[in-house]
Design a protein around this motif. Structure first.
Motif, PDB file in Angstrom:
ATOM      1  N   SER A 147       0.297  -0.463   0.000  1.00 45.09           N
ATOM      2  CA  SER A 147       0.000   0.000   0.000  1.00 45.09           C
ATOM      3  C   SER A 147       0.612   0.953   0.000  1.00 45.09           C
ATOM      4  O   SER A 147       1.245   2.044   0.015  1.00 45.09           O
ATOM      5  CB  SER A 147      -0.328  -0.884   0.081  1.00 45.09           C
ATOM      6  N   SER A 148       0.599   0.672   0.913  1.00 47.47           N
ATOM      7  CA  SER A 148       0.020   1.943   1.316  1.00 47.47           C
ATOM      8  C   SER A 148       0.204   2.198   2.780  1.00 47.47           C
ATOM      9  O   SER A 148       0.090   3.325   3.232  1.00 47.47           O
ATOM     10  CB  SER A 148      -1.442   1.966   0.954  1.00 47.47           C
ATOM     11  N   ILE A 149       0.534   1.146   3.556  1.00 53.73           N
ATOM     12  CA  ILE A 149       0.733   1.240   4.992  1.00 53.73           C
ATOM     13  C   ILE A 149       1.985   2.046   5.306  1.00 53.73           C
ATOM     14  O   ILE A 149       2.069   2.696   6.344  1.00 53.73           O
ATOM     15  CB  ILE A 149       0.838  -0.181   5.592  1.00 53.73           C
ATOM     16  N   LEU A 150       2.951   2.044   4.404  1.00 60.66           N
ATOM     17  CA  LEU A 150       4.211   2.739   4.666  1.00 60.66           C
ATOM     18  C   LEU A 150       3.980   4.212   4.960  1.00 60.66           C
ATOM     19  O   LEU A 150       4.635   4.796   5.821  1.00 60.66           O
ATOM     20  CB  LEU A 150       5.138   2.596   3.451  1.00 60.66           C
ATOM     21  N   LEU A 151       3.035   4.819   4.278  1.00 61.64           N
ATOM     22  CA  LEU A 151       2.756   6.240   4.485  1.00 61.64           C
ATOM     23  C   LEU A 151       2.409   6.517   5.929  1.00 61.64           C
ATOM     24  O   LEU A 151       2.956   7.422   6.557  1.00 61.64           O
ATOM     25  CB  LEU A 151       1.603   6.691   3.594  1.00 61.64           C
ATOM     26  N   GLU A 152       1.484   5.746   6.484  1.00 67.62           N
ATOM     27  CA  GLU A 152       1.049   5.985   7.856  1.00 67.62           C
ATOM     28  C   GLU A 152       2.220   5.874   8.818  1.00 67.62           C
ATOM     29  O   GLU A 152       2.370   6.670   9.735  1.00 67.62           O
ATOM     30  CB  GLU A 152      -0.044   4.997   8.250  1.00 67.62           C
ATOM     31  N   LYS A 153       3.065   4.868   8.614  1.00 67.61           N
ATOM     32  CA  LYS A 153       4.183   4.658   9.525  1.00 67.61           C
ATOM     33  C   LYS A 153       5.191   5.802   9.441  1.00 67.61           C
ATOM     34  O   LYS A 153       5.690   6.275  10.464  1.00 67.61           O
ATOM     35  CB  LYS A 153       4.871   3.329   9.207  1.00 67.61           C
ATOM     36  N   ILE A 154       5.484   6.282   8.231  1.00 71.30           N
ATOM     37  CA  ILE A 154       6.411   7.400   8.085  1.00 71.30           C
ATOM     38  C   ILE A 154       5.860   8.619   8.818  1.00 71.30           C
ATOM     39  O   ILE A 154       6.559   9.291   9.569  1.00 71.30           O
ATOM     40  CB  ILE A 154       6.627   7.744   6.594  1.00 71.30           C
ATOM     41  N   MET A 202      -0.072   5.504  -5.379  1.00 76.14           N
ATOM     42  CA  MET A 202       0.498   5.843  -6.681  1.00 76.14           C
ATOM     43  C   MET A 202       1.757   6.696  -6.526  1.00 76.14           C
ATOM     44  O   MET A 202       2.694   6.582  -7.320  1.00 76.14           O
ATOM     45  CB  MET A 202      -0.535   6.576  -7.542  1.00 76.14           C
ATOM     46  N   PHE A 203       1.795   7.554  -5.502  1.00 70.51           N
ATOM     47  CA  PHE A 203       3.019   8.308  -5.227  1.00 70.51           C
ATOM     48  C   PHE A 203       4.180   7.354  -4.982  1.00 70.51           C
ATOM     49  O   PHE A 203       5.258   7.498  -5.564  1.00 70.51           O
ATOM     50  CB  PHE A 203       2.816   9.217  -4.001  1.00 70.51           C
ATOM     51  N   PHE A 204       3.957   6.366  -4.119  1.00 74.48           N
ATOM     52  CA  PHE A 204       5.009   5.397  -3.820  1.00 74.48           C
ATOM     53  C   PHE A 204       5.390   4.594  -5.061  1.00 74.48           C
ATOM     54  O   PHE A 204       6.557   4.278  -5.269  1.00 74.48           O
ATOM     55  CB  PHE A 204       4.560   4.458  -2.706  1.00 74.48           C
ATOM     56  N   ARG A 205       4.422   4.266  -5.882  1.00 73.07           N
ATOM     57  CA  ARG A 205       4.714   3.472  -7.089  1.00 73.07           C
ATOM     58  C   ARG A 205       5.575   4.265  -8.070  1.00 73.07           C
ATOM     59  O   ARG A 205       6.513   3.722  -8.662  1.00 73.07           O
ATOM     60  CB  ARG A 205       3.407   3.008  -7.736  1.00 73.07           C
ATOM     61  N   PHE A 261       9.387  -4.364 -16.473  1.00 74.53           N
ATOM     62  CA  PHE A 261       9.093  -4.698 -15.079  1.00 74.53           C
ATOM     63  C   PHE A 261       8.405  -3.530 -14.387  1.00 74.53           C
ATOM     64  O   PHE A 261       7.418  -3.713 -13.662  1.00 74.53           O
ATOM     65  CB  PHE A 261      10.396  -5.052 -14.355  1.00 74.53           C
ATOM     66  N   CYS A 262       8.916  -2.320 -14.610  1.00 72.26           N
ATOM     67  CA  CYS A 262       8.312  -1.143 -13.984  1.00 72.26           C
ATOM     68  C   CYS A 262       6.893  -0.916 -14.487  1.00 72.26           C
ATOM     69  O   CYS A 262       6.006  -0.560 -13.707  1.00 72.26           O
ATOM     70  CB  CYS A 262       9.175   0.090 -14.246  1.00 72.26           C
ATOM     71  N   LYS A 263       6.679  -1.131 -15.772  1.00 71.90           N
ATOM     72  CA  LYS A 263       5.352  -0.904 -16.348  1.00 71.90           C
ATOM     73  C   LYS A 263       4.343  -1.948 -15.897  1.00 71.90           C
ATOM     74  O   LYS A 263       3.152  -1.654 -15.753  1.00 71.90           O
ATOM     75  CB  LYS A 263       5.441  -0.903 -17.876  1.00 71.90           C
ATOM     76  N   SER A 264       4.802  -3.178 -15.695  1.00 70.84           N
ATOM     77  CA  SER A 264       3.865  -4.265 -15.400  1.00 70.84           C
ATOM     78  C   SER A 264       3.798  -4.658 -13.926  1.00 70.84           C
ATOM     79  O   SER A 264       2.766  -5.154 -13.462  1.00 70.84           O
ATOM     80  CB  SER A 264       4.228  -5.509 -16.221  1.00 70.84           C
ATOM     81  N   GLU A 311      -0.426  -4.516  -7.822  1.00 67.92           N
ATOM     82  CA  GLU A 311       0.767  -5.359  -7.871  1.00 67.92           C
ATOM     83  C   GLU A 311       1.454  -5.363  -6.504  1.00 67.92           C
ATOM     84  O   GLU A 311       1.589  -4.321  -5.871  1.00 67.92           O
ATOM     85  CB  GLU A 311       1.741  -4.858  -8.932  1.00 67.92           C
ATOM     86  N   GLU A 312       1.882  -6.545  -6.056  1.00 70.24           N
ATOM     87  CA  GLU A 312       2.484  -6.664  -4.743  1.00 70.24           C
ATOM     88  C   GLU A 312       3.939  -6.201  -4.739  1.00 70.24           C
ATOM     89  O   GLU A 312       4.601  -6.167  -5.778  1.00 70.24           O
ATOM     90  CB  GLU A 312       2.402  -8.110  -4.246  1.00 70.24           C
ATOM     91  N   SER A 313       4.434  -5.844  -3.566  1.00 70.19           N
ATOM     92  CA  SER A 313       5.811  -5.380  -3.415  1.00 70.19           C
ATOM     93  C   SER A 313       6.697  -6.495  -2.889  1.00 70.19           C
ATOM     94  O   SER A 313       6.297  -7.231  -1.992  1.00 70.19           O
ATOM     95  CB  SER A 313       5.865  -4.196  -2.439  1.00 70.19           C
ATOM     96  N   ASP A 314       7.889  -6.593  -3.450  1.00 67.86           N
ATOM     97  CA  ASP A 314       8.848  -7.575  -2.954  1.00 67.86           C
ATOM     98  C   ASP A 314      10.167  -6.868  -2.652  1.00 67.86           C
ATOM     99  O   ASP A 314      10.214  -5.656  -2.479  1.00 67.86           O
ATOM    100  CB  ASP A 314       9.035  -8.735  -3.944  1.00 67.86           C
ATOM    101  N   HIS A 315      11.236  -7.634  -2.575  1.00 66.16           N
ATOM    102  CA  HIS A 315      12.544  -7.117  -2.182  1.00 66.16           C
ATOM    103  C   HIS A 315      12.984  -5.953  -3.068  1.00 66.16           C
ATOM    104  O   HIS A 315      13.518  -4.947  -2.568  1.00 66.16           O
ATOM    105  CB  HIS A 315      13.566  -8.258  -2.252  1.00 66.16           C
TER     106      HIS A 315
END
Length: 275
Positions: A70-77, A156-159, A188-191, A198-202
């Motif tokens: 998400s998006s959860i990172l925003l709240e934590k920052i 979308m900002f984070f993406r 990779f960036c586009k897809s 799309e999920e986040s990984d390492h």
């Protein structure tokens, strides 16, 4: 009469066969895109039942769930800044955001495609410092994080930030991307980075941590154990390549503690808070 009956039977058989053939043709025309759209619709319906950011829960709730990702990172920052009320940290992150904006411009992104996302993120960031007319409480911060009209823009900002960092340092990230897919860095960036859902990984977390200069720790629950038989909780720390971190020792010999601790679970991350 018998011949006519037989003829009628043949006609009926032909009719049934024709219907079956039509159904097969219809199924053949039911493309992968249609199946994916149906799957997304089901996921969206289920997602509506769950808030974007949930309430704080004790760790014991995890045990109950494991008995039965998400998006959860925003709240934590922003919570990190809200608790410390550190204007210097706000300014540091803003400077990194401006670098991210310049990166996207240099890569050829049209400004109108990302500017609204950047503006909303910065607006939310400014609101966590108390003492101004626009200041908000922690409860209101959580409510905003649950508002899809805000949450989607922040995601979308984070993406865009992540995609820009990966493209800018494509030679560094390319080997990791090739380990995941046969796609090029741009593909990779586009897809797998810019599209919602799309999920986040390492790769994603490394790029985002580096771009914003925010250390992140990801904790994993698995069945591994220490040599003495006690339960071991594995984790991986993402330390930004930036050297402007406020508590970093000169020379960078000692890494600082991550600002954010996330618990990886299938499909999502949970925030872990220190007691």
């Amino acid at each position: 009469m018998q011949n006519l009956k037989a003829h009628d039977g043949d006609a009926e058989t032909e009719k049934v066969s024709s219907t079956q053939a039509s159904e097969i043709d219809d199924w053949a025309n039911f493309k992968d895109d249609d199946i994916m759209q149906q799957q997304f619709a089901i996921q969206a319906e289920e997602a509506e039942k769950i808030p974007f950011v949930g309430d704080k829960e004790p760790l014991s709730s995890l045990a109950n769930e494991y008995k039965s990702g998400s998006s959860i990172l925003l709240e934590k920052i922003k919570e990190h800044v809200m608790e410390s009320q550190d204007q210097g940290e706000i300014d540091r992150i803003k400077a990194n955001v401006e670098q991210c904006r310049m990166t996207l411009r240099n890569l050829g992104y049209a400004e109108f495609t990302f500017e609204d996302f950047f503006a909303l993120f910065l607006e939310q960031l400014d609101c966590v410092i108390q003492g101004s007319e626009t200041s908000i409480s922690l409860d209101e911060l959580v409510q905003r994080s649950r508002d899809q009209s805000i949450s989607d823009y922040v995601v979308m900002f984070f993406r865009f930030v992540t995609s820009g960092e990966i493209r800018k340092r494509s030679e560094f990230f390319e080997p990791f991307i090739l380990g995941l897919t046969s796609a090029s860095v741009e593909q990779f960036c586009k897809s797998a980075v810019e599209p919602m859902g799309e999920e986040s990984d390492h790769v994603h977390i490394t790029a985002l941590s580096d771009a914003l200069g925010v250390p992140i720790r990801v904790v994993y629950l698995d069945r591994s154990s220490c040599d003495n038989g006690s339960v071991s909780v594995n984790h991986h720390d993402f330390h930004p390549v930036s050297n402007d971190l406020p508590s970093a020792k000169k020379g960078g010999a000692e890494a600082i503690d991550p600002f954010i601790t996330l618990l990886y679970r299938p499909g999502h991350y949970d925030i872990l808070y220190p007691k």
